[in-house]
Enzyme design. Structure first.
Site, PDB file in Angstrom:
ATOM      1  CG  ASP A  34      -0.227   0.007   2.533  1.00 50.32           C
ATOM      2  OD1 ASP A  34       1.029   0.010   2.539  1.00 50.32           O
ATOM      3  OD2 ASP A  34      -0.905  -0.005   3.578  1.00 50.32           O
ATOM      4  CD  GLU A  36       0.654   2.137   5.953  1.00 50.88           C
ATOM      5  OE1 GLU A  36       0.987   1.082   6.539  1.00 50.88           O
ATOM      6  OE2 GLU A  36      -0.387   2.764   6.219  1.00 50.88           O
ATOM      7  CD  GLN A  87       4.366  28.256   8.119  1.00 50.58           C
ATOM      8  OE1 GLN A  87       4.678  28.554   6.990  1.00 50.58           O
ATOM      9  NE2 GLN A  87       3.432  28.908   8.795  1.00 50.58           N
ATOM     10  CG  ASP A 158      19.343  37.825   3.974  1.00 50.01           C
ATOM     11  OD1 ASP A 158      20.069  37.458   4.910  1.00 50.01           O
ATOM     12  OD2 ASP A 158      18.587  37.040   3.357  1.00 50.01           O
ATOM     13  CE  LYS A 181      15.324  42.947  -2.671  1.00 48.30           C
ATOM     14  NZ  LYS A 181      14.077  42.168  -2.609  1.00 48.30           N
TER      15      LYS A 181
HETATM   16  C1  R5P Z   1      16.479  33.583   3.813  1.00 49.68           C
HETATM   17  O1  R5P Z   1      16.557  34.453   4.668  1.00 49.68           O
HETATM   18  C2  R5P Z   1      17.466  32.483   3.698  1.00 49.68           C
HETATM   19  O2  R5P Z   1      18.657  32.726   4.376  1.00 49.68           O
HETATM   20  C3  R5P Z   1      17.771  32.217   2.255  1.00 49.68           C
HETATM   21  O3  R5P Z   1      18.343  33.396   1.707  1.00 49.68           O
HETATM   22  C4  R5P Z   1      16.528  31.870   1.502  1.00 49.68           C
HETATM   23  O4  R5P Z   1      15.785  30.897   2.152  1.00 49.68           O
HETATM   24  C5  R5P Z   1      16.903  31.434   0.109  1.00 49.68           C
HETATM   25  O5  R5P Z   1      15.752  31.189  -0.610  1.00 49.68           O
HETATM   26  P1  R5P Z   1      15.729  31.257  -2.173  1.00 49.68           P
HETATM   27  O6  R5P Z   1      16.886  30.431  -2.688  1.00 49.68           O
HETATM   28  O7  R5P Z   1      14.395  30.648  -2.538  1.00 49.68           O
HETATM   29  O8  R5P Z   1      15.860  32.696  -2.594  1.00 49.68           O
END
Ligand code: R5P
Length: 285
Positions: A34, A36, A87, A158, A181
């Protein structure tokens, strides 16, 4: 101590076993008619290290099965890549805190847990057992050193990745900055290093995770326009979803590498040494 792993963490598990000098135990995963999953493990002893990046739902279930198969031993879970960890809050009503859900589930039957460069260390609080974050910034820096770039500029994409990039840059005493940015108009943005001019520089963008590669591809195009001599990318978790690897190479990034926390053909960097050291240092937990 013996080591077992899920199917998508076999290489890393073998490397950790070699570093620690402990045996790997065979695991055989098959499926019931099935669909699993069925697991049969070789012989375990009184302490088990479960190496398992929960890169997809199947690997999550395999991890639960491994933990249960090792129910007579003291278990340490190493989830180098912890799926669902992004998440980590309820962004809109009705959502689960998925990171909490998986951390809770993985804590049952486990004595302690380790993750590698988790996006937000706050997730560790959701484990019901002591949980630690291991950084492989030194290993990424070691790899960059082997590229023999001339006076490389290490860039975080970032502000959130500044600490990681600083750790990478410390290996070679290289310059380090982060991309910023700036909105020029309604539909125009400029992405450039905050303080250091990229013109003529060999740039390495480093991040904890590359998923769609969207941010990096845009940044690479802009850095090229700003006159960067070459652009490389290195990350811990190379998820490369939706054709990300191709997209980054097509954007002119000369090399794109990741670690074996998420095993794939670009995993040229290993987290094994950092994991083995963390396990050893925590041996008398
Ligand atoms: C975000 O703050 C993470 O450090 C990565 O920059 C991000 O998850 C990268 O995601 P993607 O490759 O989809 O731009």
């Amino acid at each position: 101590m013996r080591i077992i792993s899920t199917e998508r963490s076999q290489v890393l598990a073998a490397r950790v076993a070699a570093k620690l000098g402990v045996p790997l135990v065979e695991t055989k995963f098959t499926r019931f008619p099935d669909g699993e999953m069925y697991l049969r493990c070789g012989e375990l002893d009184d302490e088990t290290l479960i190496v398992s990046s929960t890169v997809d739902n199947d690997m999550f279930v395999q991890t639960l099965l491994l933990i249960d198969a090792a129910d007579r031993s003291k278990n340490t879970l190493v989830a180098p890549y912890l799926g669902y960890s992004r998440q980590d809050r309820r962004f809109v009503p009705g959502e689960p805190i998925s990171a909490r859900a998986v951390a809770r589930a993985l804590s049952a039957g486990t004595e302690r847990a380790f993750v590698v460069n988790i996006h937000d260390p706050g997730v560790l609080q959701h484990f019901g057992v002591p949980a630690k974050n291991i950084t492989i910034a030194p290993a990424i820096g070691g790899y960059i050193g082997d590229l023999h770039l001339k006076n490389p500029l290490i860039l975080a994409p970032d502000e959130g990745a500044i600490e990681f990039a600083t750790g990478v840059a410390a290996v070679g005493g290289w310059d380090c900055d982060h991309l910023e940015k700036t909105r020029l108009s309604g539909d125009e943005v400029r992405i450039a290093p905050k303080t250091i001019d990229a013109a003529g520089r060999e740039v390495v963008i480093v991040d904890d995770i590359i998923s769609t590669g969207g941010t990096l591809a845009t940044a690479a195009c802009m850095l090229r326009e700003q006159g960067a001599a070459s652009i490389h990318a290195a990350c811990v978790h190379g998820v490369f979803t939706s054709g990300a690897y191709t997209r980054l190479r097509a954007a002119g990034i000369a090399s794109v590498v990741s670690s074996d926390t998420y095993e794939n053909a670009s995993s040229f960097i290993s987290a094994a040494n950092a994991i083995a050291t963390a396990i050893r240092d925590d041996a008398h937990h």
